[in-house]
Design a protein around this motif. Sequence first.
Motif, short mmCIF file in Angstrom:
data_model
loop_
_atom_site.label_atom_id
_atom_site.label_comp_id
_atom_site.label_asym_id
_atom_site.label_seq_id
_atom_site.Cartn_x
_atom_site.Cartn_y
_atom_site.Cartn_z
N ARG A 45 -16.64 1.18 18.41
CA ARG A 45 -18.00 1.44 17.97
C ARG A 45 -18.06 2.84 17.35
NH1 ARG A 45 -22.58 -0.31 22.12
NH2 ARG A 45 -21.29 -2.17 21.94
N GLN A 46 -18.72 2.95 16.20
CA GLN A 46 -18.79 4.23 15.50
C GLN A 46 -20.24 4.65 15.31
OE1 GLN A 46 -16.75 2.96 11.86
NE2 GLN A 46 -15.07 4.33 12.38
N ARG A 47 -20.43 5.92 15.41
CA ARG A 47 -21.75 6.48 15.15
C ARG A 47 -22.08 6.34 13.67
NH1 ARG A 47 -22.49 12.96 15.37
NH2 ARG A 47 -24.48 13.15 14.29
N VAL A 48 -23.33 5.99 13.37
CA VAL A 48 -23.79 5.85 12.00
C VAL A 48 -24.85 6.91 11.69
CG1 VAL A 48 -25.00 4.36 10.38
CG2 VAL A 48 -23.28 3.40 11.89
N ALA A 49 -25.89 6.92 12.50
CA ALA A 49 -26.98 7.86 12.27
C ALA A 49 -27.79 8.02 13.55
CB ALA A 49 -27.89 7.37 11.15
N GLY A 50 -28.53 9.11 13.64
CA GLY A 50 -29.36 9.32 14.81
C GLY A 50 -30.52 10.24 14.52
N GLY A 51 -31.47 10.25 15.45
CA GLY A 51 -32.62 11.12 15.31
C GLY A 51 -33.25 11.37 16.67
N ASP A 52 -34.06 12.43 16.73
CA ASP A 52 -34.72 12.73 18.01
C ASP A 52 -36.19 13.04 17.79
OD1 ASP A 52 -33.22 16.05 18.30
OD2 ASP A 52 -34.97 15.39 17.18
N SER A 53 -36.88 13.27 18.89
CA SER A 53 -38.32 13.50 18.84
C SER A 53 -38.68 14.83 18.21
CB SER A 53 -38.91 13.42 20.25
OG SER A 53 -38.16 14.20 21.15
N GLU A 54 -37.68 15.69 17.99
CA GLU A 54 -37.93 16.95 17.28
C GLU A 54 -37.77 16.75 15.76
OE1 GLU A 54 -38.81 19.95 19.11
OE2 GLU A 54 -39.22 18.14 20.30
N ARG A 55 -37.63 15.50 15.37
CA ARG A 55 -37.51 15.11 13.96
C ARG A 55 -36.21 15.56 13.32
NH1 ARG A 55 -41.84 12.49 12.46
NH2 ARG A 55 -43.83 12.83 13.51
N ARG A 56 -35.21 15.80 14.15
CA ARG A 56 -33.89 16.10 13.60
C ARG A 56 -33.18 14.78 13.35
NH1 ARG A 56 -33.41 20.67 18.05
NH2 ARG A 56 -33.70 18.82 19.37
N THR A 57 -32.41 14.72 12.30
CA THR A 57 -31.62 13.53 11.98
C THR A 57 -30.19 13.94 11.66
OG1 THR A 57 -32.23 13.63 9.64
CG2 THR A 57 -33.61 12.27 11.07
N VAL A 63 -21.75 7.67 5.55
CA VAL A 63 -23.00 7.04 5.13
C VAL A 63 -24.00 8.04 4.56
CG1 VAL A 63 -22.68 5.28 6.89
CG2 VAL A 63 -24.20 7.22 7.36
N LYS A 64 -23.67 9.30 4.56
CA LYS A 64 -24.59 10.31 4.03
C LYS A 64 -24.94 10.00 2.58
CE LYS A 64 -23.51 14.29 6.92
NZ LYS A 64 -22.85 15.62 6.99
N GLY A 65 -26.22 10.08 2.29
CA GLY A 65 -26.68 9.78 0.95
C GLY A 65 -26.93 8.31 0.70
N ARG A 66 -26.49 7.44 1.60
CA ARG A 66 -26.68 6.00 1.43
C ARG A 66 -27.57 5.40 2.52
NH1 ARG A 66 -22.80 2.47 1.83
NH2 ARG A 66 -21.47 3.69 3.22
N TYR A 67 -27.60 6.02 3.69
CA TYR A 67 -28.42 5.54 4.79
C TYR A 67 -29.54 6.53 5.06
CZ TYR A 67 -24.71 2.24 6.30
OH TYR A 67 -23.79 1.24 6.38
N THR A 68 -30.68 5.98 5.47
CA THR A 68 -31.82 6.82 5.86
C THR A 68 -32.40 6.31 7.16
OG1 THR A 68 -32.37 7.27 3.54
CG2 THR A 68 -34.07 7.72 5.18
N ILE A 69 -32.56 7.22 8.12
CA ILE A 69 -33.13 6.85 9.41
C ILE A 69 -34.57 7.35 9.48
CG2 ILE A 69 -32.40 8.93 10.65
CD1 ILE A 69 -31.61 7.09 12.99
N SER A 70 -35.43 6.56 10.08
CA SER A 70 -36.82 6.99 10.23
C SER A 70 -37.39 6.36 11.48
CB SER A 70 -37.65 6.57 9.01
OG SER A 70 -37.67 5.16 8.87
N HIS A 71 -38.41 7.01 12.03
CA HIS A 71 -39.02 6.53 13.26
C HIS A 71 -40.51 6.34 13.06
CE1 HIS A 71 -40.01 7.06 17.78
NE2 HIS A 71 -39.74 5.80 17.50
N ASP A 72 -40.97 5.15 13.33
CA ASP A 72 -42.39 4.85 13.28
C ASP A 72 -42.91 4.92 14.70
OD1 ASP A 72 -44.41 2.19 11.79
OD2 ASP A 72 -44.93 3.80 13.19
N ARG A 73 -43.56 6.03 15.05
CA ARG A 73 -44.02 6.23 16.43
C ARG A 73 -45.12 5.23 16.79
NH1 ARG A 73 -43.32 11.62 19.18
NH2 ARG A 73 -41.70 12.70 18.00
N ALA A 74 -45.90 4.83 15.83
CA ALA A 74 -47.01 3.93 16.14
C ALA A 74 -46.51 2.59 16.67
CB ALA A 74 -47.85 3.71 14.88
N THR A 75 -45.35 2.18 16.19
CA THR A 75 -44.81 0.89 16.62
C THR A 75 -43.54 1.05 17.45
OG1 THR A 75 -43.54 0.66 14.58
CG2 THR A 75 -45.76 -0.25 14.60
N ASN A 76 -43.18 2.29 17.77
CA ASN A 76 -41.94 2.55 18.53
C ASN A 76 -40.74 1.87 17.88
OD1 ASN A 76 -42.62 4.34 20.50
ND2 ASN A 76 -42.84 2.83 22.13
#
Length: 125
Positions: A45-57, A63-76
């Motif tokens: 298993r390999q890491r792809v992307a991540g993020g935290d509640s401090e909005r760090r990604t 995958v840099k430049g090709r993948y985008t991570i985002s968090h919708d807090r309203a829908t978790n």
Amino acid sequence: HVQLVESGGDSVQAGGSLRLSCVASGYSGNSYCMGWFRQAPGRERQRVAGGDSERRTSYADSVKGRYTISHDRATNTLNLTLYALKPEDTGMYYCAAADNYWDCEARLQTANFPTWGRGTQVTVS
């Protein structure tokens, strides 16, 4: 009890795009660390992307430049949008979560998360 459910995986042609989603239930806190991991057949298993509640990604170099991570807090929901897909992007994509953002980068590097989803398959041909 936190549960994660991934969706959005599909079979696509190289150059295509996909949006993966991970819905978290059973957690209402404000602090978190979440990540996406990929496992190809016969590989670890390999890491792809991540993020935290401090909005760090953060992203794996592959995958840099090709993948985008985002968090919708309203829908978790933690989303991962994949662009310009390549055959080497093929694999089972798993979502993982921890209920605090401490040492999030270390968690992503070591895949040290207490909660995992069952995965969603991405196949690129």
